[in-house]
Structures are given as structure tokens and as C-alpha cells.
Design a protein around this motif. Structure first.
Motif, short mmCIF file in Angstrom:
data_model
loop_
_atom_site.label_atom_id
_atom_site.label_comp_id
_atom_site.label_asym_id
_atom_site.label_seq_id
_atom_site.Cartn_x
_atom_site.Cartn_y
_atom_site.Cartn_z
N MET A 69 0.85 -1.20 0.00
CA MET A 69 0.00 0.00 0.00
C MET A 69 0.89 1.25 0.00
N ARG A 70 0.30 2.38 -0.41
CA ARG A 70 1.05 3.64 -0.37
C ARG A 70 0.84 4.31 0.98
N ALA A 71 1.90 4.94 1.46
CA ALA A 71 1.81 5.65 2.74
C ALA A 71 2.81 6.80 2.73
N VAL A 72 2.52 7.80 3.54
CA VAL A 72 3.51 8.86 3.80
C VAL A 72 4.08 8.56 5.17
N ARG A 73 5.42 8.58 5.28
CA ARG A 73 5.97 8.30 6.62
C ARG A 73 7.31 9.00 6.78
N PHE A 74 7.79 9.02 8.03
CA PHE A 74 9.14 9.52 8.29
C PHE A 74 9.88 8.51 9.17
N GLN A 75 11.19 8.38 8.89
CA GLN A 75 12.01 7.41 9.63
C GLN A 75 12.85 8.10 10.69
N LYS A 76 12.97 9.43 10.58
CA LYS A 76 13.69 10.20 11.61
C LYS A 76 12.97 11.53 11.76
N PHE A 77 13.19 12.17 12.92
CA PHE A 77 12.55 13.47 13.16
C PHE A 77 13.29 14.54 12.38
N GLY A 78 12.54 15.57 11.97
CA GLY A 78 13.19 16.65 11.24
C GLY A 78 12.18 17.51 10.51
N GLY A 79 12.66 18.27 9.55
CA GLY A 79 11.80 19.17 8.77
C GLY A 79 10.89 18.38 7.84
N PRO A 80 10.04 19.09 7.09
CA PRO A 80 9.10 18.41 6.19
C PRO A 80 9.80 17.48 5.19
N GLU A 81 11.10 17.71 4.94
CA GLU A 81 11.82 16.89 3.97
C GLU A 81 12.01 15.45 4.44
N VAL A 82 11.78 15.17 5.74
CA VAL A 82 11.93 13.77 6.19
C VAL A 82 10.74 12.91 5.78
N LEU A 83 9.68 13.55 5.30
CA LEU A 83 8.49 12.79 4.87
C LEU A 83 8.78 12.14 3.51
N GLU A 84 8.45 10.87 3.40
CA GLU A 84 8.63 10.20 2.11
C GLU A 84 7.35 9.44 1.76
N ILE A 85 7.12 9.35 0.45
CA ILE A 85 5.97 8.56 0.00
C ILE A 85 6.50 7.18 -0.36
N VAL A 86 6.00 6.18 0.33
CA VAL A 86 6.60 4.84 0.22
C VAL A 86 5.53 3.80 -0.10
N GLU A 87 6.01 2.67 -0.60
CA GLU A 87 5.16 1.49 -0.81
C GLU A 87 5.53 0.53 0.31
N VAL A 88 4.58 0.20 1.19
CA VAL A 88 4.87 -0.71 2.31
C VAL A 88 3.82 -1.82 2.34
N GLU A 89 4.11 -2.84 3.14
CA GLU A 89 3.14 -3.95 3.24
C GLU A 89 1.87 -3.49 3.93
N ASP A 119 1.08 4.34 14.09
CA ASP A 119 0.87 4.81 12.72
C ASP A 119 -0.53 5.39 12.55
N GLY A 120 -0.58 6.50 11.80
CA GLY A 120 -1.84 7.16 11.51
C GLY A 120 -2.35 6.82 10.12
N GLY A 121 -3.26 7.65 9.65
CA GLY A 121 -4.03 7.33 8.46
C GLY A 121 -3.55 7.96 7.16
N ALA A 122 -2.33 8.51 7.13
CA ALA A 122 -1.83 9.06 5.86
C ALA A 122 -1.31 7.90 5.00
N ALA A 123 -2.22 7.05 4.62
CA ALA A 123 -1.90 5.80 3.94
C ALA A 123 -3.19 5.25 3.32
N GLU A 124 -3.05 4.15 2.57
CA GLU A 124 -4.27 3.56 2.02
C GLU A 124 -5.02 2.72 3.05
N TYR A 125 -4.26 2.17 4.01
CA TYR A 125 -4.86 1.36 5.08
C TYR A 125 -4.22 1.75 6.41
N VAL A 126 -4.97 1.57 7.50
CA VAL A 126 -4.40 1.83 8.82
C VAL A 126 -5.00 0.83 9.81
#
Ligand SMILES: NC(=O)c1ccc[n+]([C@@H]2O[C@H](COP(=O)([O-])OP(=O)(O)OC[C@H]3O[C@@H](n4cnc5c(N)ncnc54)[C@H](OP(=O)(O)O)[C@@H]3O)[C@@H](O)[C@H]2O)c1
Length: 310
Positions: A1-21, A94-101
């Protein structure tokens, strides 16, 4: 599924659009096919690592969510696949900025039926904040008077409607851009904060002062004189101290919104009765969420934005 997530704290640039299970629900949980998540100012603070919330990394933002139950974990009753729900999810998970939560079953309630499901994501934590502030922390009762500072914002309009419903008289501060909305929400009296000193404009003390605005702490302390002996000062602006006046028995409370399933169900019912209006100012997609965080990091985003998975 597609999701927006961050792996470390920081500015808006830490957000990535990823494909995860696609996640699977454990016992006591449901999986939602997300209709929308809502953006909150706290999402910006959580991504930046500013807030005292034990965010689990990697983290998908968007703790206010609406969607349709699509898988059910062991032991969950009353939420069959296909049920449209809304929820205020645990903020650290995890929140709902994704296709599933994944949602704890006890965090969701059936969604309002009179508004679009995606828009209903705008309701949970902000309306719960207003209720908690007025009732739990403010102790507001029928026949009392409340002064709401910053009433033209998202929490403020819910607070006005809930205070009126509780039988209270509402004095609200608003700038001209919000005055019509504050009036429509039911305020009895509106003070234009851009032309009038609130201290001069309120001539009879109130039972509860609710602050929702980033006012100067000295100004906030001055407003305590407007509260009657034994009254309450409540604030959602948790980064500054809520002032009290112990000598006069005026107590102070700072709100940290908590989930409350029964209350959320009641809020849904108020929406369906037409007693609460859910306002959505913008609808964006997951791809646009990093840019929204950048906008929030640069200044206040007016109103409520919901984020659609597609
Ligand atoms: N602690 C918690 O659990 C919790 C939960 C939810 C929200 N919050 C916080 O509670 C606050 C309110 O949330 P919200 O979503 O309603 O925010 P919002 O939509 O930004 O509304 C805040 C309102 O404050 C008014 N304002 C701005 N500067 C002001 C000033 N100097 N004097 C008087 N009013 C002023 C604005 O009114 P006009 O439109 O009239 O200009 C604005 O509409 C935010 O700080 C939010 O982060 C805390």
C-alpha cells in the motif's frame, strides 16, 4: 500500500511517499481502508520531534481518520467488515496518511451518515478537545457564561456549539475573517479582537475562560480578572502556562486531548442531528502531504485539511 511516513525526526523533507506492506490487525484491532486522515498542527510538531509524545519510528502521521473496516482481528465485536467509522488513533502509533491503517477497535465509532466519510476525518480530536476543555476541565454548566478567546478557529467553533448546547452563554473573540462563522456557530456576543481590548469589552465576569489562541502570556494573565471567584481558566495552548488566581479560587487547567469513545459517538450523533457542523477547508492527496507540512512549518494553516489516499 502507499503511505507517507518519516524514519527520523526533522523538517518536512523527512516525509517520504513509500510502498509498504498492508498491515494486518492483531487481536482487538481492525484494519481500515482509509477514506481520509486529517492534518493537525500536532502532526507538524510530532514529525519535528518537538512534542512529548513517544512517536514510534518509522511513523505514518494522521491520527484523526475515517474509513471502512476491511479486516477484523480476534475478539472484536460490533465492527463487521464494511462498517464506516471514524477514530482518534493513538498518537504514537501509525496514523491514516496511507491507504490502510490499523486501529484499536475501541478507538473507532460508526461514522456520521449525513456528511461525506472523508470529511468526517476532520471531527475526532478537535471536537473531543472542545468538549474536554469545556466540560472536564472547565466544569461548564447550564446558565453559566464562558469567554472563548480564539473562537474563530477549528476547536473554537465546536466549543461554541457545545457550550450553547450545554445551556451556557458564549462570549467569543474573533477577527473579522472569522466573525460570520463564529456567529453561525451560535456565539451570543462577538468581540472583534482586532479593534477592541477584550479586558475592556467584558463587563460582567465569566465562569469559564477558554483560551485557544497564541496570545501573549502577559495578556492571558490579565484576562484572569474576567473570571469570577471560584471559576476556571482553561487553555489548549499547552506550550504556555495557564494562569490561575489561587487567592480567588480561580483554577487553571491545560488540556491534553484524550480519546473517549462514548463521547466521540455522541459527537457523531450531534453531527447527524445538525447540531455540529464539520468544516473542511481543503482536500488534498497523499502526494501533497509533504508540501502541506512545509506550509505548516512556515505558518498557521487555516481550517481543517483532510488527506485522501488517492
Ligand atoms: N492541547 C491539546 O490537546 C490540543 C488539541 C487540539 C488543538 N490544540 C491547540 O489549540 C489551539 C486551537 O486549535 P485550532 O485548531 O482551533 O487552531 P486555529 O484554527 O489556528 O484557531 C486559532 C484561532 O486563534 C485566533 N487568534 C490567532 N491569534 C490571536 C490573537 N493574538 N488573539 C486572539 N485570537 C487569536 C484566530 O482567530 P481569528 O480567526 O479570529 O483571527 C484563530 O482562528 C491551537 O494552538 C492548537 O494547536 C491543542
Amino acid at each position: 500500500m502507499r503511505a507517507v511516513r518519516f524514519q527520523k525526526f526533522g523538517g518536512p523533507e523527512v516525509l517520504e511517499i513509500v510502498e509498504v506492506e498492508r498491515p494486518e490487525p492483531d487481536a482487538g484491532q481492525v484494519r481500515l481502508r482509509v477514506a481520509a486522515s486529517a492534518f493537525s498542527a500536532a502532526d507538524d510538531g510530532m514529525r519535528a520531534g518537538f512534542l512529548p509524545i513517544p512517536v514510534q519510528l518509522p511513523h505514518v502521521p494522521g491520527y484523526d481518520v475515517s474509513g471502512v473496516v476491511d479486516a477484523v482481528g480476534d475478539g472484536v465485536e460490533g465492527l463487521p467488515v464494511g462498517t464506516a467509522v471514524i477514530g482518534f488513533l493513538p498518537m504514537e502509533a501509525d496514523g491514516g496518511a496511507a491507504e490502510y491503517v490499523i486501529a484499536p477497535a475501541d478507538a473507532v465509532v460508526p461514522a456520521p451518515t449525513t456528511i461525506p466519510l472523508a470529511d468526517a476525518a476532520a471531527l475526532p480530536s478537535v471536537a473531543l478537545t472542545a468538549w474536554q476543555a469545556l466540560v472536564d476541565d472547565g466544569g461548564l454548566r447550564s446558565g453559566q457564561r464562558v469567554l472563548i478567546v480564539g473562537a474563530g478557529g477549528v476547536v473554537g467553533k465546536y466549543a461554541i456549539a457545545l457550550a450553547k448546547r450545554a445551556g451556557a452563554q458564549v462570549i467569543a473573540t474573533a477577527s473579522p475573517r472569522s466573525a460570520d462563522a463564529v456567529r453561525a456557530a451560535g456565539a451570543d456576543r462577538i468581540i472583534d479582537r482586532t479593534t477592541t481590548e477584550v479586558l475592556d469589552a467584558v463587563d460582567e465576569q465569566v465562569d469559564v475562560l477558554l483560551n485557544l489562541a497564541p496570545i501573549d502570556p502577559a495578556e492571558f494573565a490579565g484576562l484572569v480578572t474576567l473570571v469570577r471567584d471560584g471559576g476556571a481558566v482553561v487553555s489548549t495552548t499547552a506550550w504556555m502556562t495557564t494562569p490561575d488566581d489561587a487567592e480567588r479560587g480561580v483554577r487553571a487547567a491545560t488540556v491534553f486531548v484524550l480519546p473517549n469513545r462514548e463521547r466521540l459517538a455522541e459527537l457523531v450523533s450531534l453531527v447527524d442531528q445538525g447540531a455540529l457542523r464539520v468544516e473542511v477547508t481543503r482536500r488534498i492527496t497523499l502526494d501533497e502531504l509533504p508540501a502541506l507540512h512545509a506550509e505548516a512549518a512556515a505558518g498557521r494553516i487555516p481550517g481543517k485539511v483532510v488527506v485522501l489516499p488517492a
